[in-house]
Scaffold this motif. Structure first.
Motif, PDB file in Angstrom:
ATOM      1  N   ILE A  53     -13.263  63.637  27.713  1.00 52.32           N
ATOM      2  CA  ILE A  53     -14.286  64.133  26.783  1.00 52.32           C
ATOM      3  C   ILE A  53     -14.420  65.652  26.882  1.00 52.32           C
ATOM      4  CG2 ILE A  53     -16.234  63.881  28.391  1.00 52.32           C
ATOM      5  CD1 ILE A  53     -17.882  62.918  25.938  1.00 52.32           C
ATOM      6  N   GLN A  54     -14.590  66.283  25.733  1.00 54.94           N
ATOM      7  CA  GLN A  54     -14.725  67.736  25.672  1.00 54.94           C
ATOM      8  C   GLN A  54     -16.151  68.164  25.312  1.00 54.94           C
ATOM      9  OE1 GLN A  54     -11.752  69.126  22.934  1.00 54.94           O
ATOM     10  NE2 GLN A  54     -10.049  68.450  24.209  1.00 54.94           N
ATOM     11  N   HIS A  55     -17.052  67.200  25.234  1.00 55.09           N
ATOM     12  CA  HIS A  55     -18.449  67.493  24.898  1.00 55.09           C
ATOM     13  C   HIS A  55     -19.323  67.262  26.137  1.00 55.09           C
ATOM     14  CE1 HIS A  55     -17.057  67.470  20.751  1.00 55.09           C
ATOM     15  NE2 HIS A  55     -16.537  66.272  20.963  1.00 55.09           N
ATOM     16  N   ASN A  56     -20.558  67.765  26.069  1.00 49.01           N
ATOM     17  CA  ASN A  56     -21.431  67.580  27.232  1.00 49.01           C
ATOM     18  C   ASN A  56     -22.282  66.313  27.137  1.00 49.01           C
ATOM     19  OD1 ASN A  56     -23.290  68.357  25.321  1.00 49.01           O
ATOM     20  ND2 ASN A  56     -23.700  70.361  26.229  1.00 49.01           N
ATOM     21  N   ARG A  57     -22.163  65.594  26.020  1.00 44.35           N
ATOM     22  CA  ARG A  57     -22.873  64.323  25.874  1.00 44.35           C
ATOM     23  C   ARG A  57     -21.940  63.269  25.290  1.00 44.35           C
ATOM     24  NH1 ARG A  57     -26.641  68.200  24.777  1.00 44.35           N
ATOM     25  NH2 ARG A  57     -28.667  68.018  25.805  1.00 44.35           N
ATOM     26  N   LEU A  58     -22.155  62.032  25.703  1.00 45.22           N
ATOM     27  CA  LEU A  58     -21.346  60.921  25.213  1.00 45.22           C
ATOM     28  C   LEU A  58     -22.277  59.849  24.646  1.00 45.22           C
ATOM     29  CD1 LEU A  58     -18.563  59.433  25.020  1.00 45.22           C
ATOM     30  CD2 LEU A  58     -19.081  58.478  27.303  1.00 45.22           C
TER      31      LEU A  58
END
Length: 386
Positions: A201-206
């Motif tokens: 994942i490249q985001h800070n939230r999933l």
């Protein structure tokens, strides 16, 4: 008095300018102000006409009355009406502020007569079906024009931000949301899928769901996962303890409303759902802020990934990209009232599913369909018409 900038006047009044406060007080009773000005104006004009008539009769006889009237009319028009009023209209503050105390005194002296004139005027206006109107309030279009007219008083960047803030009421969350098919999510009950997403994942939230991707149960912040990894307590139960309750946004919410909701709810992202509860996409606070200040995550001149400029000046575009993004990147004005993506706009224009190598003209763009699949259009080429 009428040519004064009301907002400039309010600003001076807020700084305790005595003259500005006096003018504001006079303008709040506009019928008294007009009555006082016209009472004095007409009295002087009629008195001047009477004196001119008497002098012409005494000095030159009856035949001179018409000549005297014409001369006096010219004198009054030039020296008492056109010249001074034009000068005052072009220099309203210079004239109105110091003159306000004289007008205030005259209105007080002749208040009974001015009151009577005002009552009679209101009665006649009422008979004509005219009622008191509310004070002028700028609507969004007038406010937009006011900002544009003040470009000499502010930088281009500030002006652009103010205009974007005004437009927040017109833009809906679905216009800027990340569409459902682009969301990164994982099944909360699938250990393998979860850990695989944590790795790439490249985001800070999933986003997490159970069973179906429409059944969003919450979000998890990568900072919390890092803390679990640091304590070497990584397991499904620990992960589920970090799940944060989802925040849903109704489709059709304006960005101005949503910005206020984010502030009140202390949130940074929300899931956009339609009237049936089906997930349409996701809106994050950063996207709303970018609508105000412009894109601040990309360097100047860099195009977004779905829009790739070619050597001949044309663009290869993923048709799933939003029309608003195309308008911003290509500096065009494609309509997005109904269709929100380029794919939707093309289908709306053609009223049928297109074949590849088909071209159509929309606004100032030639759109050529390069690739299609059973599911829809995959790639288009856009050429701007100069």
């Amino acid at each position: 008095m009428m040519a004064l900038n009301r907002y400039r006047l309010k600003a001076l009044s807020a700084k305790n300018n005595a003259q500005a406060k006096r003018v504001e007080k006079l303008l709040n009773k506009i019928d008294y102000l007009i009555g006082g000005i016209l009472l004095g104006n007409n009295f002087v004009n009629i008195l001047a006409a009477s004196i001119a008539t008497l002098l012409s009769l005494k000095l030159f006889g009856e035949g001179s009355v018409i000549v005297a009237s014409l001369v006096l009319t010219l004198v009054i028009l030039v020296f008492a009406e056109n010249t001074p009023k034009t000068f005052a209209a072009k220099n309203p503050e210079k004239i109105a502020l110091p003159a306000s105390w004289i007008l205030e005194i005259l209105i007080k002296i002749f208040k009974p007569l001015i009151y009577l004139i005002s009552i009679i005027s209101k009665f006649i206006l009422k008979l004509l079906g005219l009622k008191n109107v509310s004070k002028d309030i700028l609507n969004s279009e007038e406010l937009r024009m006011a900002v544009k007219d003040s470009k000499s008083q502010m930088s281009k960047n500030y002006q652009s931000m103010l205009l974007n803030i005004i437009d927040l009421e017109k833009v809906k969350v679905e216009d800027i949301m990340i569409p459902h098919h682009e969301l990164v999510s994982a099944d909360a009950n699938d250990d393998e899928e979860l850990f695989e997403q944590f790795k790439r994942i490249q985001h800070n939230r999933l986003l997490l769901f159970e069973g179906s991707e429409n059944n969003i149960i919450g979000t998890i912040h990568m900072r919390d996962i890092l803390n679990i990894y640091a304590k070497e307590e990584i397991n499904l139960s620990k992960i589920k303890e970090c799940i944060r309750e989802p925040y849903f946004i109704p489709e059709g919410t304006s960005l101005s409303q949503q910005l206020e909701h984010f502030k009140k709810q202390k949130r940074r992202l929300g899931i956009v759902v339609d009237e049936y509860g089906e997930v349409k996409g996701m809106v994050v606070l950063d996207d709303i802020l970018e609508e105000i200040v412009g894109q601040f995550t990309s360097s100047q001149g860099e195009t977004i990934e779905e829009i790739q400029i070619q050597s001949d000046g044309s663009y290869l575009v993923d048709p799933r990209v939003s029309i608003r993004e195309i308008n911003t990147e290509l500096n065009v004005k494609l309509p997005f009232d109904s269709a929100k993506t380029l794919n939707g706009l093309i289908l709306e224009q053609l009223q049928s599913f297109p074949q590849h190598n088909l071209s159509l003209k929309i606004d100032s763009l030639i759109i050529e369909i390069i690739q299609v699949s059973k599911q829809g259009i995959k790639l288009v080429k856009i050429t701007k018409i100069n």
